[in-house]
Motif scaffolding. Structure first.
Motif, PDB file in Angstrom:
ATOM      1  N   TYR A 115       1.598  -2.064 -12.542  1.00 22.46           N
ATOM      2  CA  TYR A 115       1.916  -1.849 -11.139  1.00 22.46           C
ATOM      3  C   TYR A 115       1.923  -3.171 -10.382  1.00 22.46           C
ATOM      4  O   TYR A 115       1.093  -4.043 -10.651  1.00 22.46           O
ATOM      5  CB  TYR A 115       0.865  -0.945 -10.483  1.00 22.46           C
ATOM      6  CG  TYR A 115       0.717   0.418 -11.080  1.00 22.46           C
ATOM      7  CD1 TYR A 115      -0.117   0.641 -12.172  1.00 22.46           C
ATOM      8  CD2 TYR A 115       1.410   1.506 -10.541  1.00 22.46           C
ATOM      9  CE1 TYR A 115      -0.258   1.902 -12.730  1.00 22.46           C
ATOM     10  CE2 TYR A 115       1.268   2.777 -11.083  1.00 22.46           C
ATOM     11  CZ  TYR A 115       0.436   2.957 -12.181  1.00 22.46           C
ATOM     12  OH  TYR A 115       0.302   4.216 -12.715  1.00 22.46           O
ATOM     13  N   GLN A 133       5.536   2.162  -8.025  1.00 24.44           N
ATOM     14  CA  GLN A 133       5.372   3.263  -8.963  1.00 24.44           C
ATOM     15  C   GLN A 133       4.971   2.826 -10.358  1.00 24.44           C
ATOM     16  O   GLN A 133       4.488   3.619 -11.149  1.00 24.44           O
ATOM     17  CB  GLN A 133       6.672   4.075  -9.032  1.00 24.44           C
ATOM     18  CG  GLN A 133       6.999   4.794  -7.738  1.00 24.44           C
ATOM     19  CD  GLN A 133       5.899   5.767  -7.336  1.00 24.44           C
ATOM     20  OE1 GLN A 133       5.452   6.570  -8.126  1.00 24.44           O
ATOM     21  NE2 GLN A 133       5.441   5.660  -6.090  1.00 24.44           N
ATOM     22  N   GLY A 134       5.191   1.593 -10.670  1.00 25.76           N
ATOM     23  CA  GLY A 134       4.778   1.104 -11.971  1.00 25.76           C
ATOM     24  C   GLY A 134       5.880   1.166 -13.018  1.00 25.76           C
ATOM     25  O   GLY A 134       6.872   1.873 -12.873  1.00 25.76           O
ATOM     26  N   CYS A 193       8.846  -7.440  -9.918  1.00 21.35           N
ATOM     27  CA  CYS A 193       8.471  -6.638  -8.754  1.00 21.35           C
ATOM     28  C   CYS A 193       9.435  -6.990  -7.633  1.00 21.35           C
ATOM     29  O   CYS A 193       9.425  -8.121  -7.122  1.00 21.35           O
ATOM     30  CB  CYS A 193       7.044  -6.943  -8.342  1.00 21.35           C
ATOM     31  SG  CYS A 193       6.492  -6.035  -6.866  1.00 21.35           S
ATOM     32  N   ARG A 200       0.456   1.078 -18.041  1.00 22.20           N
ATOM     33  CA  ARG A 200       1.433   1.131 -16.966  1.00 22.20           C
ATOM     34  C   ARG A 200       1.108  -0.029 -16.024  1.00 22.20           C
ATOM     35  O   ARG A 200      -0.053  -0.167 -15.607  1.00 22.20           O
ATOM     36  CB  ARG A 200       1.397   2.456 -16.235  1.00 22.20           C
ATOM     37  CG  ARG A 200       2.582   2.649 -15.288  1.00 22.20           C
ATOM     38  CD  ARG A 200       2.787   4.092 -14.903  1.00 22.20           C
ATOM     39  NE  ARG A 200       4.013   4.259 -14.142  1.00 22.20           N
ATOM     40  CZ  ARG A 200       5.217   4.414 -14.695  1.00 22.20           C
ATOM     41  NH1 ARG A 200       5.339   4.440 -16.018  1.00 22.20           N
ATOM     42  NH2 ARG A 200       6.290   4.554 -13.939  1.00 22.20           N
ATOM     43  N   ARG A 214      -8.174   0.781 -13.646  1.00 24.25           N
ATOM     44  CA  ARG A 214      -7.125  -0.155 -13.305  1.00 24.25           C
ATOM     45  C   ARG A 214      -7.658  -1.577 -13.451  1.00 24.25           C
ATOM     46  O   ARG A 214      -8.761  -1.885 -13.008  1.00 24.25           O
ATOM     47  CB  ARG A 214      -6.642   0.095 -11.881  1.00 24.25           C
ATOM     48  CG  ARG A 214      -5.432  -0.721 -11.487  1.00 24.25           C
ATOM     49  CD  ARG A 214      -4.826  -0.202 -10.205  1.00 24.25           C
ATOM     50  NE  ARG A 214      -4.245   1.121 -10.388  1.00 24.25           N
ATOM     51  CZ  ARG A 214      -3.596   1.780  -9.451  1.00 24.25           C
ATOM     52  NH1 ARG A 214      -3.459   1.247  -8.239  1.00 24.25           N
ATOM     53  NH2 ARG A 214      -3.091   2.973  -9.690  1.00 24.25           N
ATOM     54  N   TRP A 244       1.544  -0.077  -2.918  1.00 31.37           N
ATOM     55  CA  TRP A 244       1.678  -0.045  -4.376  1.00 31.37           C
ATOM     56  C   TRP A 244       3.032   0.515  -4.761  1.00 31.37           C
ATOM     57  O   TRP A 244       3.547   1.440  -4.124  1.00 31.37           O
ATOM     58  CB  TRP A 244       0.582   0.839  -4.986  1.00 31.37           C
ATOM     59  CG  TRP A 244      -0.781   0.272  -4.824  1.00 31.37           C
ATOM     60  CD1 TRP A 244      -1.572   0.341  -3.702  1.00 31.37           C
ATOM     61  CD2 TRP A 244      -1.528  -0.463  -5.790  1.00 31.37           C
ATOM     62  NE1 TRP A 244      -2.756  -0.311  -3.923  1.00 31.37           N
ATOM     63  CE2 TRP A 244      -2.764  -0.813  -5.193  1.00 31.37           C
ATOM     64  CE3 TRP A 244      -1.282  -0.856  -7.100  1.00 31.37           C
ATOM     65  CZ2 TRP A 244      -3.744  -1.548  -5.876  1.00 31.37           C
ATOM     66  CZ3 TRP A 244      -2.248  -1.585  -7.774  1.00 31.37           C
ATOM     67  CH2 TRP A 244      -3.461  -1.928  -7.164  1.00 31.37           C
TER      68      TRP A 244
END
Length: 123
Positions: free
Chosen positions: A94, A115-116, A21, A92, A44, A113
């Motif tokens: 994130y 985009q993943g 990240c 996915r 999620r 957040w």
């Protein structure tokens, strides 16, 4: 805070992947950073989080014993090392930022957040 997740891809059962990240902005440095995942048709799910000073780490149930979160202050990244991957890890992924507190084990704490990045584990 702007976030960009990368490092996803296709893996086999038992493989490892390292997600990253990348954050920008002063608030990123001050933020608790969390990793979450979401598979199609599922809610999620919290994976792991680390506070701004890396003094506190939260690990979700699915990640315990297999995933490691860390913080690279020089590169402004928060890597998520994922080992012993299982098909259930397909989702996915994130990353998110909470610049306001050290709380990190639920999505409600996060305001920013990325985009993943997609992770697919095949058997």
């Amino acid at each position: 805070v702007q976030l960009q997740a990368s490092g996803g891809g296709l893996a086999q059962v038992g493989d490892s992947l390292r997600l990253s990240c990348l954050g920008s902005g002063r608030d990123f440095v001050l933020s608790t950073i969390g990793w979450f995942r979401q598979a199609p048709g599922k809610e999620r799910e919290f994976v792991a989080a680390i506070t701004s000073d890396a003094e506190k780490i939260y690990i979700g149930d699915a990640a315990k014993g297999r995933f490691t979160i860390s913080r690279d202050f020089a590169k402004n990244t928060v890597p998520l090392q994922m080992n012993s991957l299982e098909p259930e890890d397909s989702a996915r992924y994130y990353c998110a930022a909470n610049p306001y507190s050290e709380f990190g084990d639920h999505s409600r704490y996060y305001d920013f957040w990325g985009q993943g990045t997609q992770v697919t584990v095949s058997s």
